[in-house]
Design an enzyme around this catalytic site. Structure first.
Site, PDB file in Angstrom:
ATOM      1  N   LYS A   1       0.841  -1.199   0.000  1.00  0.00           N
ATOM      2  CA  LYS A   1       0.000   0.000   0.000  1.00  0.00           C
ATOM      3  C   LYS A   1       0.875   1.248   0.000  1.00  0.00           C
ATOM      4  O   LYS A   1       2.071   1.192   0.286  1.00  0.00           O
ATOM      5  CB  LYS A   1      -0.917  -0.008   1.232  1.00  0.00           C
ATOM      6  CG  LYS A   1      -0.174   0.059   2.563  1.00  0.00           C
ATOM      7  CD  LYS A   1      -1.139   0.001   3.719  1.00  0.00           C
ATOM      8  CE  LYS A   1      -0.364   0.058   5.054  1.00  0.00           C
ATOM      9  NZ  LYS A   1      -1.275   0.046   6.210  1.00  0.00           N
TER      10      LYS A   1
ATOM     11  N   ARG B   1     -10.307   0.529  14.999  1.00  0.00           N
ATOM     12  CA  ARG B   1     -10.444   1.478  13.896  1.00  0.00           C
ATOM     13  C   ARG B   1     -11.416   0.987  12.823  1.00  0.00           C
ATOM     14  O   ARG B   1     -12.081   1.802  12.173  1.00  0.00           O
ATOM     15  CB  ARG B   1      -9.092   1.803  13.273  1.00  0.00           C
ATOM     16  CG  ARG B   1      -8.361   0.615  12.660  1.00  0.00           C
ATOM     17  CD  ARG B   1      -7.019   0.999  12.063  1.00  0.00           C
ATOM     18  NE  ARG B   1      -6.383  -0.155  11.441  1.00  0.00           N
ATOM     19  CZ  ARG B   1      -5.177  -0.113  10.882  1.00  0.00           C
ATOM     20  NH1 ARG B   1      -4.491   1.014  10.887  1.00  0.00           N
ATOM     21  NH2 ARG B   1      -4.661  -1.198  10.339  1.00  0.00           N
TER      22      ARG B   1
ATOM     23  N   TYR C   1      15.579  29.660   7.539  1.00  0.00           N
ATOM     24  CA  TYR C   1      14.499  30.443   8.140  1.00  0.00           C
ATOM     25  C   TYR C   1      14.665  30.540   9.652  1.00  0.00           C
ATOM     26  O   TYR C   1      14.941  29.544  10.331  1.00  0.00           O
ATOM     27  CB  TYR C   1      13.139  29.807   7.824  1.00  0.00           C
ATOM     28  CG  TYR C   1      12.735  29.926   6.372  1.00  0.00           C
ATOM     29  CD1 TYR C   1      12.531  31.169   5.787  1.00  0.00           C
ATOM     30  CD2 TYR C   1      12.564  28.785   5.596  1.00  0.00           C
ATOM     31  CE1 TYR C   1      12.157  31.270   4.460  1.00  0.00           C
ATOM     32  CE2 TYR C   1      12.189  28.876   4.262  1.00  0.00           C
ATOM     33  CZ  TYR C   1      11.989  30.127   3.699  1.00  0.00           C
ATOM     34  OH  TYR C   1      11.619  30.227   2.371  1.00  0.00           O
TER      35      TYR C   1
ATOM     36  N   MET D   1      11.480  23.985   1.785  1.00  0.00           N
ATOM     37  CA  MET D   1      10.649  23.172   0.907  1.00  0.00           C
ATOM     38  C   MET D   1      11.464  22.391  -0.122  1.00  0.00           C
ATOM     39  O   MET D   1      11.142  21.240  -0.432  1.00  0.00           O
ATOM     40  CB  MET D   1       9.625  24.045   0.183  1.00  0.00           C
ATOM     41  CG  MET D   1       8.629  23.247  -0.658  1.00  0.00           C
ATOM     42  SD  MET D   1       7.355  24.265  -1.424  1.00  0.00           S
ATOM     43  CE  MET D   1       6.339  24.693   0.003  1.00  0.00           C
TER      44      MET D   1
END
Length: 352
Positions: free
Chosen positions: A26, A125, A244, A294
């Site tokens: 998956k 779940r 940053y 990013m």
């Protein structure tokens, strides 16, 4: 991506558990590539060939079918009746865990086909609760019930919970009108704990890629390497900040190399907050400094060597040094599963 290592790791877990495999591919095989992994396992494990493959969604199953995978594909996402036509169109096996969906699937007869019953033994779940199995016991008395399964919430821990869940599962199956041909419960951690959890089939996932699924469990061959090229090199003066927020300031004049990879590619933004987080560059360990952006990661080369175009290794081996998948995930404040699944589409997948 070393497919031979994936195959070897699959052989290892199959040998420990002593039963059939349902490799879980998956989320694009945890970000690695569902089609290449599935094809490699189908071809290489012929005496221990996988019974089939586990995916999360209909679209993931359809991708395997489009690539020519013919073995059974079990879709673990709780199946919705409005998608049943898509299941049959792609010859997919649904996971069912409530009376309404089971009734709707069986009503299709041969137009539906096999399904697996999910029994919730403590994960809480999805699936029918182990202690509420009686209301559907007669409903699932059908030849279309191919298998039953459950999922352990803490198989990586030696706290007795997996044993308790297994007993709940066996008791619930025992209350059905018929035992299906396939019972499966073991994820990577449970499978590597031995035959006690193996049942008829195991569902290895993260262990295929060389990560350790639990303390004291076997670590497979490293199968993943994550690399990036140097795109910029500069001198940062003592006291100057990087990235940053200028969260890291140079304690001395130093060389900082910028790598062309960032959090859009799956490298965690706060990786640089861990003083031990390093990449391997030209035979040296270089600390990650400042916040990951990013598209870019900065590393402190110190007195080492760096040039634009050089290849840095974030995960993997290089010149006698290594960063394991487990290490890098820990530095990132996450699990290997999450780290791999988060690797973005901009990263080329190269297989050998």
């Amino acid at each position: 991506m070393n497919l031979a290592a994936v195959v070897e790791n699959a052989r290892t877990v199959a040998r420990v558990a002593g039963t059939r495999l349902l490799p879980v591919v998956k989320a694009n095989a945890y970000g690695v590539g569902a089609v290449p992994v599935s094809k490699a396992l189908s071809k290489a494990l012929e005496p221990l060939a996988p019974w089939g493959y586990g995916v999360a969604t209909v679209d993931e199953g359809a991708e395997l079918r489009a690539a020519g995978i013919t073995r059974p594909v079990l879709v673990f996402m709780p199946a919705r009746p409005d998608l049943f036509d898509a299941y049959r169109a792609h010859r997919l096996t649904p996971a069912l865990g409530d009376g309404e969906s089971i009734h709707a699937w069986i009503a299709r007869g041969a137009g539906g086909g096999a399904f697996h019953l999910e029994i919730d033994t403590g994960m809480s779940r999805s699936g029918v609760r182990w202690d509420e199995i009686e209301p559907i016991a007669d409903l699932v008395d059908t030849p279309y019930l191919e298998g039953c399964y459950t999922h352990f919430h803490s198989a990586d821990q030696r706290d007795g919970s997996a044993e308790a869940q297994l007993e709940r599962f066996k008791a619930a199956v025992g209350r059905l009108a018929r035992r299906p041909g396939l019972l499966h419960a073991a994820n990577s951690a449970a499978a590597l704990r031995g035959k006690a959890f193996a049942l008829d089939m195991i569902r290895p996932g993260i262990c295929l890629y060389g990560a350790t699924p639990g303390v004291g469990l076997a670590t497979g061959r490293p199968a993943i390497a994550l690399r990036a090229r140097v795109v910029s090199v500069r001198t940062v003066r003592q006291g100057e900040g990087v990235s940053y927020g200028a969260s890291w300031t140079a304690p001395r004049d130093t060389t900082v190399a910028t790598l062309g990879i960032g959090y859009a590619d799956g490298v965690r933004r706060l990786l640089g907050r861990e003083s031990e987080a390093t990449v391997l560059l030209n035979g040296a360990r270089c600390a990650v400094v400042g916040r990951v952006t990013m598209d870019l990661v900065m590393v402190d080369v110190r007195e080492g060597r760096a040039a634009v175009g050089d290849v840095a290794t974030l995960v993997g081996e290089a010149k006698g040094l290594s960063n394991t998948l487990d290490q890098f995930a820990a530095w990132s404040g996450t699990l290997p599963h999450e780290l791999l699944a988060g690797l973005g589409p901009r990263l080329p997948r190269i297989y050998d």
